[in-house]
Write a protein that holds these residues in place. Structure first.
Motif, PDB file in Angstrom:
ATOM      1  N   CYS A   1       0.512  -1.360  -0.357  1.00  0.00           N
ATOM      2  CA  CYS A   1      -0.328  -0.013  -0.091  1.00  0.00           C
ATOM      3  C   CYS A   1       1.051   1.720   0.455  1.00  0.00           C
ATOM      4  O   CYS A   1       0.319   1.865  -0.593  1.00  0.00           O
ATOM      5  N   GLY A   2       2.001   1.791   0.725  1.00  0.00           N
ATOM      6  CA  GLY A   2       2.826   2.469   0.731  1.00  0.00           C
ATOM      7  C   GLY A   2       2.838   3.231   1.862  1.00  0.00           C
ATOM      8  O   GLY A   2       3.329   3.657   2.257  1.00  0.00           O
ATOM      9  N   GLU A   3       1.428   2.787   3.177  1.00  0.00           N
ATOM     10  CA  GLU A   3       1.834   2.367   4.142  1.00  0.00           C
ATOM     11  C   GLU A   3       0.633   1.590   5.234  1.00  0.00           C
ATOM     12  O   GLU A   3       0.507   0.893   3.988  1.00  0.00           O
ATOM     13  N   PRO A   4       0.883   1.681   6.353  1.00  0.00           N
ATOM     14  CA  PRO A   4       0.575   0.017   7.244  1.00  0.00           C
ATOM     15  C   PRO A   4      -1.355   0.143   6.627  1.00  0.00           C
ATOM     16  O   PRO A   4      -2.082   0.838   6.837  1.00  0.00           O
ATOM     17  N   VAL A   5      -1.537  -0.845   6.276  1.00  0.00           N
ATOM     18  CA  VAL A   5      -2.262  -1.155   5.654  1.00  0.00           C
ATOM     19  C   VAL A   5      -3.818  -1.722   7.065  1.00  0.00           C
ATOM     20  O   VAL A   5      -3.199  -2.664   8.127  1.00  0.00           O
ATOM     21  N   THR A   6      -4.758  -1.303   7.785  1.00  0.00           N
ATOM     22  CA  THR A   6      -5.567  -1.951   8.544  1.00  0.00           C
ATOM     23  C   THR A   6      -6.836  -2.915   8.232  1.00  0.00           C
ATOM     24  O   THR A   6      -6.972  -3.306   9.173  1.00  0.00           O
ATOM     25  N   TYR A   7      -7.176  -2.461   6.513  1.00  0.00           N
ATOM     26  CA  TYR A   7      -8.616  -3.138   6.488  1.00  0.00           C
ATOM     27  C   TYR A   7      -8.590  -3.711   4.804  1.00  0.00           C
ATOM     28  O   TYR A   7      -7.584  -2.940   4.018  1.00  0.00           O
ATOM     29  N   VAL A   8      -8.735  -4.690   4.640  1.00  0.00           N
ATOM     30  CA  VAL A   8      -8.820  -5.683   3.784  1.00  0.00           C
ATOM     31  C   VAL A   8      -9.836  -5.826   3.357  1.00  0.00           C
ATOM     32  O   VAL A   8     -11.156  -6.352   3.583  1.00  0.00           O
ATOM     33  N   ALA A   9     -10.594  -5.815   2.035  1.00  0.00           N
ATOM     34  CA  ALA A   9     -12.234  -5.732   1.302  1.00  0.00           C
ATOM     35  C   ALA A   9     -11.566  -7.085   0.656  1.00  0.00           C
ATOM     36  O   ALA A   9     -10.841  -6.985  -0.748  1.00  0.00           O
ATOM     37  N   SER A  10     -12.716  -7.702   0.005  1.00  0.00           N
ATOM     38  CA  SER A  10     -12.801  -8.711  -1.439  1.00  0.00           C
ATOM     39  C   SER A  10     -13.937  -8.955  -1.508  1.00  0.00           C
ATOM     40  O   SER A  10     -14.778  -9.106  -0.939  1.00  0.00           O
ATOM     41  N   TRP A  11     -14.416  -9.081  -3.028  1.00  0.00           N
ATOM     42  CA  TRP A  11     -15.434  -8.996  -3.638  1.00  0.00           C
ATOM     43  C   TRP A  11     -15.081  -9.978  -5.405  1.00  0.00           C
ATOM     44  O   TRP A  11     -13.967  -9.641  -5.635  1.00  0.00           O
ATOM     45  N   GLY A  12     -15.774 -10.374  -5.589  1.00  0.00           N
ATOM     46  CA  GLY A  12     -16.195 -10.632  -6.827  1.00  0.00           C
ATOM     47  C   GLY A  12     -17.068 -11.331  -7.598  1.00  0.00           C
ATOM     48  O   GLY A  12     -18.137 -11.425  -7.470  1.00  0.00           O
ATOM     49  N   ASP A  13     -16.359 -11.979  -9.088  1.00  0.00           N
ATOM     50  CA  ASP A  13     -18.272 -12.958 -10.210  1.00  0.00           C
ATOM     51  C   ASP A  13     -17.105 -13.977 -10.015  1.00  0.00           C
ATOM     52  O   ASP A  13     -16.450 -14.675  -8.998  1.00  0.00           O
ATOM     53  N   ALA A  14     -17.905 -14.809 -10.547  1.00  0.00           N
ATOM     54  CA  ALA A  14     -17.388 -16.580 -11.817  1.00  0.00           C
ATOM     55  C   ALA A  14     -16.057 -16.244 -11.885  1.00  0.00           C
ATOM     56  O   ALA A  14     -15.550 -17.264 -11.622  1.00  0.00           O
ATOM     57  N   ASP A  15     -15.410 -15.844 -11.916  1.00  0.00           N
ATOM     58  CA  ASP A  15     -14.470 -15.151 -12.967  1.00  0.00           C
ATOM     59  C   ASP A  15     -13.201 -14.651 -12.282  1.00  0.00           C
ATOM     60  O   ASP A  15     -12.530 -15.145 -12.703  1.00  0.00           O
ATOM     61  N   THR A  16     -13.540 -13.346 -11.779  1.00  0.00           N
ATOM     62  CA  THR A  16     -11.981 -12.568 -10.473  1.00  0.00           C
ATOM     63  C   THR A  16     -13.110 -11.988  -9.580  1.00  0.00           C
ATOM     64  O   THR A  16     -14.090 -11.995  -9.019  1.00  0.00           O
ATOM     65  N   THR A  17     -11.791 -11.831  -8.744  1.00  0.00           N
ATOM     66  CA  THR A  17     -11.910 -11.584  -7.271  1.00  0.00           C
ATOM     67  C   THR A  17     -10.548 -10.679  -7.477  1.00  0.00           C
ATOM     68  O   THR A  17      -9.743 -10.176  -7.791  1.00  0.00           O
TER      69      THR A  17
END
Length: 132
Positions: free
Chosen positions: A92-108
């Motif tokens: 990220c370039g600075e400390p990461v505090t949260y991660v989100a993930s989402w997607g469809d049948a082909d990609t995440t």
């Protein structure tokens, strides 16, 4: 041991085994250059070079992407981190505090955040990575 006891033991061992991580192949330019392929599960992410981030808890199950609410997983991290990944790049370039993930049948898509409060939309991300 009789058959019923053996079956009960086998079921207990099967239920106690840890969940396996899903492996995702990097397909966006940023993912290929920075994270490489990843392994992702409910506990964290392992990047291609072996570095890891560990989730603290699942804090959300929806997220706003491009102005639309989508089903997603939003995790807080146990410890804010910005690991050195492929080619000396950082997540990220600075400390990461949260991660989100989402997607469809082909990609995440995996987005990372350096926010104090839980992010509500992709407008707050510091980087995103796409996998299949």
């Amino acid at each position: 041991m009789n058959r019923a006891r053996l079956l009960a033991l086998a079921l207990c061992l099967g239920l106690a085994s840890p969940a396996l991580a899903d492996t995702y192949a990097a397909i966006s330019n940023t993912a290929m250059a920075i994270t490489g392929d990843i392994e992702f599960d409910d506990f964290g992410i392992t990047f291609e070079n072996g570095k890891q981030i560990t989730f603290d808890e699942l804090v959300g199950d929806t997220f706003v992407v491009g102005g639309e609410t989508v089903a997603a997983s939003v995790y807080s991290l146990k410890e804010a981190s910005d690991p050195v990944l492929n080619n000396g790049n950082r997540l990220c370039g600075e400390p990461v505090t949260y991660v989100a993930s989402w997607g469809d049948a082909d990609t995440t898509t995996v987005a990372v955040f350096a926010t104090q409060d839980m992010p509500e939309s992709d407008a707050q991300m510091c980087a995103s990575y796409t996998y299949e």
